[in-house]
Scaffold this motif. Structure first.
Motif, PDB file in Angstrom:
ATOM      1  N   ASP A 140      -5.442   2.541   6.108  1.00  0.00           N
ATOM      2  CA  ASP A 140      -5.376   3.945   6.520  1.00  0.00           C
ATOM      3  C   ASP A 140      -3.993   4.442   6.131  1.00  0.00           C
ATOM      4  O   ASP A 140      -2.984   3.823   6.490  1.00  0.00           O
ATOM      5  N   VAL A 141      -3.953   5.560   5.399  1.00  0.00           N
ATOM      6  CA  VAL A 141      -2.669   6.104   4.956  1.00  0.00           C
ATOM      7  C   VAL A 141      -2.638   7.597   5.240  1.00  0.00           C
ATOM      8  O   VAL A 141      -3.633   8.297   5.062  1.00  0.00           O
ATOM      9  N   THR A 142      -1.496   8.064   5.728  1.00  0.00           N
ATOM     10  CA  THR A 142      -1.284   9.481   5.998  1.00  0.00           C
ATOM     11  C   THR A 142      -0.240   9.983   5.014  1.00  0.00           C
ATOM     12  O   THR A 142       0.832   9.389   4.900  1.00  0.00           O
ATOM     13  N   ILE A 143      -0.572  11.080   4.308  1.00  0.00           N
ATOM     14  CA  ILE A 143       0.327  11.582   3.281  1.00  0.00           C
ATOM     15  C   ILE A 143       0.633  13.068   3.462  1.00  0.00           C
ATOM     16  O   ILE A 143      -0.089  13.787   4.151  1.00  0.00           O
ATOM     17  N   VAL A 149      -4.784   8.263  -4.684  1.00  0.00           N
ATOM     18  CA  VAL A 149      -4.161   7.358  -3.711  1.00  0.00           C
ATOM     19  C   VAL A 149      -5.102   6.189  -3.430  1.00  0.00           C
ATOM     20  O   VAL A 149      -4.678   5.024  -3.410  1.00  0.00           O
ATOM     21  N   ARG A 150      -6.387   6.494  -3.234  1.00  0.00           N
ATOM     22  CA  ARG A 150      -7.371   5.417  -3.000  1.00  0.00           C
ATOM     23  C   ARG A 150      -7.389   4.431  -4.158  1.00  0.00           C
ATOM     24  O   ARG A 150      -7.377   3.214  -3.955  1.00  0.00           O
ATOM     25  N   ALA A 175       0.836  -1.205   0.000  1.00  0.00           N
ATOM     26  CA  ALA A 175       0.000   0.000   0.000  1.00  0.00           C
ATOM     27  C   ALA A 175       0.871   1.256   0.000  1.00  0.00           C
ATOM     28  O   ALA A 175       0.581   2.226  -0.713  1.00  0.00           O
ATOM     29  N   GLY A 176       1.959   1.244   0.765  1.00  0.00           N
ATOM     30  CA  GLY A 176       2.860   2.391   0.818  1.00  0.00           C
ATOM     31  C   GLY A 176       3.547   2.646  -0.512  1.00  0.00           C
ATOM     32  O   GLY A 176       3.678   3.796  -0.952  1.00  0.00           O
ATOM     33  N   ILE A 177       3.970   1.591  -1.174  1.00  0.00           N
ATOM     34  CA  ILE A 177       4.600   1.733  -2.488  1.00  0.00           C
ATOM     35  C   ILE A 177       3.603   2.317  -3.482  1.00  0.00           C
ATOM     36  O   ILE A 177       3.925   3.232  -4.246  1.00  0.00           O
ATOM     37  N   LEU A 216       9.041   1.428   3.847  1.00  0.00           N
ATOM     38  CA  LEU A 216       8.018   1.626   2.817  1.00  0.00           C
ATOM     39  C   LEU A 216       6.606   1.588   3.380  1.00  0.00           C
ATOM     40  O   LEU A 216       5.668   1.998   2.709  1.00  0.00           O
ATOM     41  N   ALA A 217       6.440   1.117   4.604  1.00  0.00           N
ATOM     42  CA  ALA A 217       5.123   1.066   5.227  1.00  0.00           C
ATOM     43  C   ALA A 217       4.879   2.264   6.143  1.00  0.00           C
ATOM     44  O   ALA A 217       3.854   2.330   6.818  1.00  0.00           O
ATOM     45  N   GLN A 218       5.805   3.215   6.155  1.00  0.00           N
ATOM     46  CA  GLN A 218       5.663   4.407   7.002  1.00  0.00           C
ATOM     47  C   GLN A 218       4.368   5.138   6.650  1.00  0.00           C
ATOM     48  O   GLN A 218       4.083   5.393   5.495  1.00  0.00           O
ATOM     49  N   GLY A 219       3.580   5.462   7.668  1.00  0.00           N
ATOM     50  CA  GLY A 219       2.344   6.205   7.455  1.00  0.00           C
ATOM     51  C   GLY A 219       1.184   5.347   7.003  1.00  0.00           C
ATOM     52  O   GLY A 219       0.132   5.874   6.657  1.00  0.00           O
TER      53      GLY A 219
END
Length: 150
Positions: A83-86, A101-102, A34-36, A67-70
């Protein structure tokens, strides 16, 4: 070897004939994918909140990028919630970046993980504004004009 105690021995589970076995994908792997996917979206500058980005900068300096940060995930049998924070790039349209992103994460979950993304929550916690002083020394370029920041 003989069972010399009265304790129960664990039972070995045998897969039924014709079964190919079970695939287990750890949550950390799903979060990385997901992060990538999120990082590849135009208008995304970075992932994670302030503290996570500070730790991420240190990890980047050590060539150990997380790579999974956030990103946090909840993985079920056939579905996943992300859930992703950007941090968005200025002047990108924030609603378009979030929608992209979604879409990217949903596609990555289907293609690489084989699970449906039922929920992708995007939090935009900052906007990156490129500053002039990041690329050049203005005082040297414009003939010694007084700098605004020391």
């Amino acid at each position: 070897m003989a069972n010399v105690s009265n304790a129960q021995q664990p039972k070995v589970q045998v897969a039924p004939a014709g079964s190919t076995g079970q695939t287990i994908i750890e949550n950390g792997v799903v979060a990385k994918i997901a992060g990538i996917a999120a990082r590849e979206v135009s208008g995304v500058h970075a992932l994670g909140g302030g503290a996570a980005r500070a730790v991420g900068a240190i990890r980047d300096a050590l060539n150990s990028t997380d790579l999974a940060q956030g990103v946090s995930v909840e993985v079920g049998e056939t579905q996943v919630a992300v859930d992703v924070t950007i941090v968005a790039e200025y002047p990108a349209a924030l609603h378009k970046v979030a929608d992209d992103v979604r879409a990217a994460i949903s596609l990555a979950m289907a293609e690489y993980v084989g699970k449906q993304a039922v929920e992708v929550n995007v939090t935009i916690n900052d906007v990156h504004i490129p500053a002039d002083d990041e690329t050049t020394d203005d005082a040297a370029v414009d003939g010694g004009a007084e700098a605004r920041v020391l």
